[in-house]
Write an enzyme that holds these catalytic residues in place. Structure first.
Site, mmCIF file in Angstrom:
data_model
loop_
_atom_site.group_PDB
_atom_site.id
_atom_site.type_symbol
_atom_site.label_atom_id
_atom_site.label_comp_id
_atom_site.label_asym_id
_atom_site.label_seq_id
_atom_site.Cartn_x
_atom_site.Cartn_y
_atom_site.Cartn_z
ATOM 1 N N LEU A 2 0.873 -1.172 0.000
ATOM 2 C CA LEU A 2 0.000 0.000 0.000
ATOM 3 C C LEU A 2 0.911 1.224 0.000
ATOM 4 C CD1 LEU A 2 -2.695 -0.892 2.733
ATOM 5 C CD2 LEU A 2 -2.996 -0.926 0.249
ATOM 6 N N ASP A 3 0.494 2.283 -0.679
ATOM 7 C CA ASP A 3 1.275 3.509 -0.661
ATOM 8 C C ASP A 3 1.427 4.008 0.772
ATOM 9 O OD1 ASP A 3 1.337 3.392 -3.415
ATOM 10 O OD2 ASP A 3 -0.371 4.754 -3.668
ATOM 11 N N LYS A 4 2.434 4.817 0.993
ATOM 12 C CA LYS A 4 2.728 5.329 2.333
ATOM 13 C C LYS A 4 1.498 5.934 3.003
ATOM 14 C CE LYS A 4 5.346 9.005 4.646
ATOM 15 N NZ LYS A 4 6.278 10.153 4.453
ATOM 16 N N ARG A 52 -5.216 5.804 -7.907
ATOM 17 C CA ARG A 52 -4.972 7.247 -7.915
ATOM 18 C C ARG A 52 -4.847 7.782 -9.353
ATOM 19 N NH1 ARG A 52 0.085 7.569 -4.028
ATOM 20 N NH2 ARG A 52 -0.105 9.815 -4.433
#
Length: 314
Positions: free
Chosen positions: A143-145, A246
């Protein structure tokens, strides 16, 4: 000790060096080409020394990085919101701001550091799968930060391979909640647009035609709640490309609220730690028992407060 990384190819067609550069974001393409020439890359068990070799769907690629940087990962007592755990796997609700694995600029304070602490034995050894390599023990997907929510961790090599196969075969399903700008005209839809590295800004992803190196990417979406000029949407991933939701959301004119990279930059009057995107549900098969597991992760307070604020405006 050499770093060992194993990858399964979901979609073929890329050059070997390009594919590895896309998958291994922390390693430069020139470094990857050097590893290939040094016989440190195997495809389906056979050494491959051609950077121009075309990877095929279902290929199993093993990369050995000799004398990896002497980064010693220390277990750190970082709290974990555990959603599921047994001797094979662990599922946690990742908070915003927590990097999944060590990378340049993030040598500590990562999810991996927290996992090493949580999964340590009485002797201090880790019980996580080693397939992900020294810096990615147990990590099956990312998962992205600043994306929050459910992420699965493998405790054994068997579980790691089984879970990798589920994500590859699309039998493991991931659902996200995202708040976007604007109001889509339809109630649901599918975004089918290949993704690749941005041609100018290599830190970003973009929609890139497959003939120019883009990889197939499919996102299904359905409106959960209309909030005036904002919308709460459920996104379901069919593929799992970097920054997929995104980029796809931005491509149809409805970027994720708070996204510092692909968003509109418009102020909403609510303090967010990052993009309003939360992995709320993870469905998979237990590696050992075959049991269907469905885990839901509660959204963070910032996400809930954003929805409350938007509801008051409508």
């Amino acid at each position: 000790m050499a770093l060992q990384i194993e990858l399964w190819v979901e979609d073929g067609g890329d050059r070997l060096d390009a594919y590895l550069a896309d998958q291994l974001e922390d390693i430069s393409r020139s470094r990857i080409q050097k590893l290939i020439s040094q016989e440190q890359v195997r495809v389906n068990g056979t050494v491959c020394t051609s950077k121009k070799a075309i990877v095929q769907e279902e290929d199993r690629i093993q990369v050995t990085i000799p004398d990896a940087a002497p980064l010693v990962l220390e277990p750190e007592p970082i709290p974990l919101d555990i959603l599921y755990e047994d001797d094979q796997l662990l599922i946690v609700n990742k908070p915003a701001g927590l990097v999944v694995h060590p990378a340049p600029g993030h040598a500590s304070g990562t999810l991996v550091n927290a996992l090493l602490w949580h999964c340590r034995t009485a002797t201090g050894a880790s019980t996580l799968s080693g397939i992900g390599g020294i810096q990615r023990p147990g990590i099956v997907h990312r998962l992205d930060k600043d994306t929050t929510g459910a992420i699965a961790i493998a405790k054994t090599d068997f579980a790691h391979q089984h879970l990798q196969r589920q994500f590859h075969d699309k039998t493991a399903r991931r659902d996200y909640l995202g708040v976007v700008y604007g109001a889509p005209k339809t109630e649901q839809g599918t975004i089918d647009a290949p993704l690749g590295r941005h041609p100018v800004d290599r830190q970003k992803m973009a929609i890139v035609p497959e003939e120019k190196g883009g990889r197939p990417a499919v996102t299904h979406w359905q409106i959960k709640e209309r909030l005036g000029n904002f919308t709460l949407i459920n996104f379901e991933l069919e593929t799992g490309r970097t920054h997929q939701i995104r980029v796809h959301a931005a491509s149809i004119g409805h970027s994720i609220v708070g996204d510092p990279v692909y968003g509109s930059g418009r102020s909403i009057g609510v303090n967010l730690p990052g993009q309003a995107l939360h992995a709320w549900r993870l469905r998979l098969q237990h590696p050992a028992t075959g049991e269907a597991i469905e885990v839901t992760a509660a959204p963070p307070d910032s996400f809930v407060k954003l929805l409350e604020a938007l509801r008051k405006r409508t």
